[in-house]
Write a protein that holds these residues in place. Structure first.
Motif: not given
Length: 57
Positions: A18-27, A37-39
């Motif tokens: 399995y793959n693990i992914r990290l998701v980064l949000y700007t809020t 706003t396009a961050y």
């Protein structure tokens, strides 16, 4: 900018391969009023580290 995050532990049972992914949000969706706003986020993978504790059954 240096950022250190203590993530809240969640227990997952993952199959081998399995793959693990990290998701980064700007809020923070619960506490922030969002606009359109396009961050853009850039992560220098050579200078980044993610440590995940694991336990084999």
């Amino acid at each position: 900018m240096d950022i250190h995050l203590e993530l809240q532990p969640i227990i997952y049972k993952l199959e081998e391969g399995y793959n693990i992914r990290l998701v980064l949000y700007t809020t923070d969706f619960e506490m922030t009023i969002r606009d359109n706003t396009a961050y853009h986020l850039t992560v220098d993978l050579a200078q980044s580290m993610l440590t995940l504790p694991c336990q084999k059954e």
